[in-house]
Design a protein around this motif. Structure first.
Motif, PDB file in Angstrom:
ATOM      1  N   GLU A 165     -31.521 -61.460 -53.713  1.00 19.42           N
ATOM      2  CA  GLU A 165     -30.493 -61.173 -52.716  1.00 19.42           C
ATOM      3  C   GLU A 165     -29.118 -61.103 -53.372  1.00 19.42           C
ATOM      4  O   GLU A 165     -28.265 -60.301 -52.998  1.00 19.42           O
ATOM      5  CB  GLU A 165     -30.503 -62.244 -51.625  1.00 19.42           C
ATOM      6  N   LEU A 166     -28.912 -61.954 -54.364  1.00 18.85           N
ATOM      7  CA  LEU A 166     -27.660 -61.939 -55.116  1.00 18.85           C
ATOM      8  C   LEU A 166     -27.394 -60.560 -55.708  1.00 18.85           C
ATOM      9  O   LEU A 166     -26.268 -60.048 -55.660  1.00 18.85           O
ATOM     10  CB  LEU A 166     -27.707 -62.996 -56.230  1.00 18.85           C
ATOM     11  N   THR A 167     -28.420 -59.946 -56.258  1.00 17.60           N
ATOM     12  CA  THR A 167     -28.276 -58.620 -56.849  1.00 17.60           C
ATOM     13  C   THR A 167     -27.915 -57.584 -55.794  1.00 17.60           C
ATOM     14  O   THR A 167     -27.046 -56.730 -56.007  1.00 17.60           O
ATOM     15  CB  THR A 167     -29.576 -58.204 -57.559  1.00 17.60           C
ATOM     16  N   ARG A 168     -28.565 -57.664 -54.649  1.00 13.54           N
ATOM     17  CA  ARG A 168     -28.305 -56.695 -53.586  1.00 13.54           C
ATOM     18  C   ARG A 168     -26.871 -56.807 -53.070  1.00 13.54           C
ATOM     19  O   ARG A 168     -26.203 -55.787 -52.815  1.00 13.54           O
ATOM     20  CB  ARG A 168     -29.321 -56.900 -52.460  1.00 13.54           C
ATOM     21  N   ILE A 169     -26.388 -58.031 -52.922  1.00 19.24           N
ATOM     22  CA  ILE A 169     -25.010 -58.231 -52.478  1.00 19.24           C
ATOM     23  C   ILE A 169     -24.038 -57.761 -53.551  1.00 19.24           C
ATOM     24  O   ILE A 169     -23.014 -57.123 -53.264  1.00 19.24           O
ATOM     25  CB  ILE A 169     -24.772 -59.716 -52.137  1.00 19.24           C
ATOM     26  N   TYR A 170     -24.360 -58.054 -54.800  1.00 15.44           N
ATOM     27  CA  TYR A 170     -23.526 -57.644 -55.928  1.00 15.44           C
ATOM     28  C   TYR A 170     -23.359 -56.120 -55.941  1.00 15.44           C
ATOM     29  O   TYR A 170     -22.249 -55.596 -56.100  1.00 15.44           O
ATOM     30  CB  TYR A 170     -24.156 -58.126 -57.233  1.00 15.44           C
ATOM     31  N   VAL A 171     -24.459 -55.407 -55.770  1.00 15.14           N
ATOM     32  CA  VAL A 171     -24.423 -53.939 -55.786  1.00 15.14           C
ATOM     33  C   VAL A 171     -23.554 -53.413 -54.637  1.00 15.14           C
ATOM     34  O   VAL A 171     -22.719 -52.521 -54.834  1.00 15.14           O
ATOM     35  CB  VAL A 171     -25.853 -53.363 -55.684  1.00 15.14           C
ATOM     36  N   THR A 172     -23.726 -53.976 -53.458  1.00 17.89           N
ATOM     37  CA  THR A 172     -22.962 -53.520 -52.282  1.00 17.89           C
ATOM     38  C   THR A 172     -21.466 -53.745 -52.460  1.00 17.89           C
ATOM     39  O   THR A 172     -20.648 -52.846 -52.203  1.00 17.89           O
ATOM     40  CB  THR A 172     -23.455 -54.257 -51.021  1.00 17.89           C
ATOM     41  N   LEU A 173     -21.099 -54.943 -52.904  1.00 14.66           N
ATOM     42  CA  LEU A 173     -19.678 -55.267 -53.024  1.00 14.66           C
ATOM     43  C   LEU A 173     -19.025 -54.599 -54.237  1.00 14.66           C
ATOM     44  O   LEU A 173     -17.825 -54.303 -54.216  1.00 14.66           O
ATOM     45  CB  LEU A 173     -19.490 -56.783 -53.105  1.00 14.66           C
ATOM     46  N   LYS A 174     -19.817 -54.332 -55.259  1.00 13.50           N
ATOM     47  CA  LYS A 174     -19.260 -53.674 -56.451  1.00 13.50           C
ATOM     48  C   LYS A 174     -18.770 -52.269 -56.107  1.00 13.50           C
ATOM     49  O   LYS A 174     -17.759 -51.801 -56.653  1.00 13.50           O
ATOM     50  CB  LYS A 174     -20.297 -53.611 -57.568  1.00 13.50           C
TER      51      LYS A 174
END
Length: 548
Positions: free
Chosen positions: A132-141
């Motif tokens: 989930e951390l990766t998915r949030i990272y991608v969205t916010l990046k």
């Protein structure tokens, strides 16, 4: 007594903070192992800190009638053909198998044994997924990756600060995973070579610890080889099988390889396989009826703890003797998604589950509102939720482990929720699993979760470790209570399990992840360890009092 090869590798994996799916990756092993079914045995009779299931069957439950209880296992899938689970799998009698029709009009076609929320209508299934951390990272990046901090709008400040936290967390944990992957890959590739190298260097056919201690060299390769082979000898013994150790290390390489290649891979997104509208957290009806999935090891192990046939003289004895396992697949190799968790809970409730076991967790929950609604729905229907506290050796009073009984934006909590930490078999300082999360205000109770022997796919049996094993121990005891005392509500059963838990006066245990000692009573709300015998005694008394 020397440790097994497996024991040595478990030490390495634990030291490397291997968490996996909250199961077999997190481990604790003493030099002497307990009986295979120690978790159902009795402390007084068997000298292990089991939950006294056998004692209960031989006393309180002897001659009593029971009703069938349905326990939903939301997990990676279950091998429904396992020899020790025959007759123990829930069957949707209203559904005709494989006719391509939703016979019972529940929105799920051919859901004969449950449902798979991470599969596609074309029959494919999600195997790995990102964190989930990766998915949030991608969205916010996409929004903040290249922005000048001075140009962040006032209304976006809070989200931007969240992005900074996510970015730091992602980069730190990715780097750690990459380091571990390289370490174990190199160790696996070099371990046999180091052994051969040292024998040639010393001119001996068989190495000993004394030989290793006598090495005086400035060669960095020789020194590295000496240190690694010496560590193995000290933990496994001088007759260690290095070919076998190298094969065993493949598991660690695969785990960290999956983290690097999938879980932390910002380019990887398998959701297209499912074919849903992922932006709609309340969408239903997606998925397929493949309840096994590609690797149902974790879910099969969980199911066996609860329900393995007690009377077939095969494998193991599960805790509950009159129970059906409803299989709900929602957990990939990676982090489960909130949408799938919410739908899995709702599916289980709507199809008659009385208890739901959830042996999974993660540190971020972007669609928590959807999960909260599902939890409230289960609460309104009187369904008990049992959740593993997690394997990060953390105080989750001050951390995050989702899903959680705490409702977002509110001080209220789900009254139908049991959060479970993991215990071991002895009474000493190592009584608590060194991987287990804990929390005086968050974790309700502890249950056996170290060296738990249960069912695995293809009629096999293995020992796993984790709060993933503690949760089904608790769900199994809850199923016993519901089965033999059906007049009790889920809320009463939760109360009984916590109040009847065994207390240990003045027991000091090693705080998970630390070296200091802490009172066991301070690691959970109840301060106790579940006990089926005591819980059934309390249930019997409660029912008799009500009748009188």
């Amino acid at each position: 007594m020397k440790r097994s090869v497996r024991g040595f590798l478990l030490i390495l994996l634990t030291a490397s903070s291997l968490t996996g799916i909250q199961a077999q990756g997190t481990v604790q092993e003493n030099a002497q192992l307990p009986p295979k079914e120690w978790f159902i045995l009795d402390p007084a009779k068997d000298k292990v800190q089991g939950v006294s299931v056998e004692k209960a069957y031989n006393t309180i439950l002897k001659g009593k009638k029971s009703e069938t209880v349905t326990v939903a296992v939301i997990d990676s899938g279950v091998d429904i053909d396992h020899e020790d689970l025959q007759g123990k799998i829930w069957v949707n009698e209203k559904e005709i198998a494989d006719n391509g029709i939703d016979d019972d009009n529940n929105g799920y076609i051919d859901d004969k044994y449950g449902w798979n929320f991470i599969g596609g209508k074309d029959g494919r299934n999600v195997e790995q997924d990102t964190y989930e951390l990766t998915r949030i990272y991608v969205t916010l990046k996409e929004k903040y990756g290249d922005i000048d901090p001075k140009k962040v709008r006032k209304k976006d400040k809070e989200e931007y600060n969240y992005w900074i936290k996510v970015k730091e967390d992602f980069e730190k944990t990715y780097d750690e995973a990459h380091q571990q992957y390289n370490f174990y890959s190199n160790l696996r590739d070099n371990i046999v070579r180091f052994h051969v190298l040292l024998k040639a260097y010393l001119g001996v056919e068989q190495l000993s610890l004394d030989d290793l201690r006598g090495i005086d060299s400035q060669d960095s390769v020789i020194l590295t080889a000496r240190n690694i082979i010496g560590m193995i000898y000290q933990n496994v013994g001088e007759d260690a099988d290095f070919d076998n150790i190298a094969k065993e290390l493949d598991g660690a390489v695969e785990h960290f390889g999956n983290q690097v290649n999938f879980a932390f891979n910002t380019e990887f997104d398998p959701r297209a396989i499912v074919g849903d509208n992922y932006n709609d957290p309340y969408e239903k009806g997606y998925g397929n009826n493949n309840v096994k999935g590609h690797d149902p090891s974790h879910g099969t192990h969980v199911a066996g703890i609860i329900a393995a046939n007690r009377n077939n003289e095969l494998g193991i004895k599960g805790i509950a003797d009159n129970v059906k396992i409803m299989v709900v697949r929602a957990v990939p190799d990676g982090d489960e998604r909130d949408k799938d968790v919410a739908n899995a809970i709702i599916y289980a409730v709507d199809n008659g589950a009385q208890i739901i076991n959830m042996s999974f967790g993660k540190s971020y929950s972007p669609q928590k509102e959807a999960v909260d609604k599902a939890v409230k729905y289960a609460e309104s229907k009187g369904v008990l939720l049992v959740h593993a506290a997690g394997n990060s050796s953390k105080d989750i009073d001050n951390g995050k482990n989702f899903p959680t009984k705490n409702y977002a934006g509110s001080k209220s909590k789900a009254a139908n929720w049991l959060e479970v930490g993991a215990s071991a078999w002895g009474e000493g300082e190592d009584f608590v699993g060194n991987f287990s999360n804990y929390g005086k205000e968050t974790v309700d109770v502890f249950a056996p979760g170290v060296e738990i022997y249960s069912t695995t796919p293809n009629n096999n049996y293995e020992s796993f470790n984790g709060t993933s094993m503690a949760a089904p121990n608790t769900a199994g005891v809850a199923a016993l209570l519901m089965s033999y005392y059906p007049e009790l509500t889920a809320f009463q059963i939760k109360d009984i399990i916590t109040k009847s838990s065994r207390k240990f006066e003045h027991l000091k245990v090693t705080r998970p992840g630390k070296e200091d000692l802490v009172d066991f009573r301070d690691l959970s709300i109840s301060g106790g360890l579940i006990n089926a015998y005591e819980a059934l005694k309390m249930a019997e008394s409660m029912v008799m009092d009500k009748k009188n």
